[in-house]
Design an enzyme around this catalytic site. Sequence first.
Site, PDB file in Angstrom:
ATOM      1  CG  ASP A  89      -9.235  -2.289   1.172  1.00  0.00           C
ATOM      2  OD1 ASP A  89      -8.677  -3.328   1.526  1.00  0.00           O
ATOM      3  OD2 ASP A  89     -10.210  -1.783   1.770  1.00  0.00           O
ATOM      4  CD  GLU A  97      -4.250   4.132  -4.767  1.00  0.00           C
ATOM      5  OE1 GLU A  97      -3.347   4.830  -4.263  1.00  0.00           O
ATOM      6  OE2 GLU A  97      -5.450   4.395  -4.638  1.00  0.00           O
ATOM      7  CB  VAL A 106      -0.470  -3.734   4.666  1.00  0.00           C
ATOM      8  CG1 VAL A 106      -0.676  -5.235   4.649  1.00  0.00           C
ATOM      9  CG2 VAL A 106      -1.275  -3.076   3.560  1.00  0.00           C
ATOM     10  NE  ARG A 127       1.284   9.075   5.151  1.00  0.00           N
ATOM     11  CZ  ARG A 127       0.209   8.693   4.465  1.00  0.00           C
ATOM     12  NH1 ARG A 127       0.326   7.837   3.474  1.00  0.00           N
ATOM     13  NH2 ARG A 127      -0.979   9.162   4.779  1.00  0.00           N
ATOM     14  CE  LYS A 177      -5.832  -5.155   2.452  1.00  0.00           C
ATOM     15  NZ  LYS A 177      -6.110  -4.449   3.721  1.00  0.00           N
ATOM     16  N   GLY A 179      -0.449   7.961   0.133  1.00  0.00           N
ATOM     17  CA  GLY A 179       0.156   6.641   0.238  1.00  0.00           C
ATOM     18  C   GLY A 179       1.081   6.224  -0.879  1.00  0.00           C
TER      19      GLY A 179
END
Length: 184
Positions: free
Chosen positions: A111, A107, A161, A173, A139, A52
């Site tokens: 979360d 990162e 998201v 992505r 988050k 990610g």
Amino acid sequence: MNELSKKEIFEDKIKRVIITKEEIDEAIKKVGKEIDKLYDGRPILLVSVLKGAFVFMADLCRAISVPCEIGFMCAKSYYEGTDSSGVVKITMDLDKDISEFHVVIVEDIIDTGRTLSDIVKLLKARNPLSLKVVTLLDKPSRRIVEFEADWSLFTVPDFFVIGYGLDCAEYYRNLPYIAEFGEK
């Protein structure tokens, strides 16, 4: 299924854009300047957490003018769904000694905090000169493990998201912005 219908299905899951490309670009420039000032010419190692964070890492390293090397780690906790499995697995580790580097973990999103907490513990045990974390998205409402990044570019509410490196089952992505995933 023809290509047009695949595209329509893809776009139908983009509920709304929540952070534009321009907002992301501006925030990255700002944090790049802060990192430059903090390290003031001392070499750093940027460690991207794959998959990610790869888009964020690419743009961030171009916004930093101090000498920097890059490294990659891969950790999984989602396994193709939209909810964390609760189990963090390091599937690819760094291939270098970090004891002579100021390490900045890059990162995509924090979360529950589990993934970053595990990665930070692992890397701190390797005695870097210093260790900091920069995250594109935070988050905090989902936090299970107490964890706070040194730099958080954006705080997002508790919804799934996608975009700018973040995916759902490996799709989305490539979006240049951050969007809420779901039905329109």
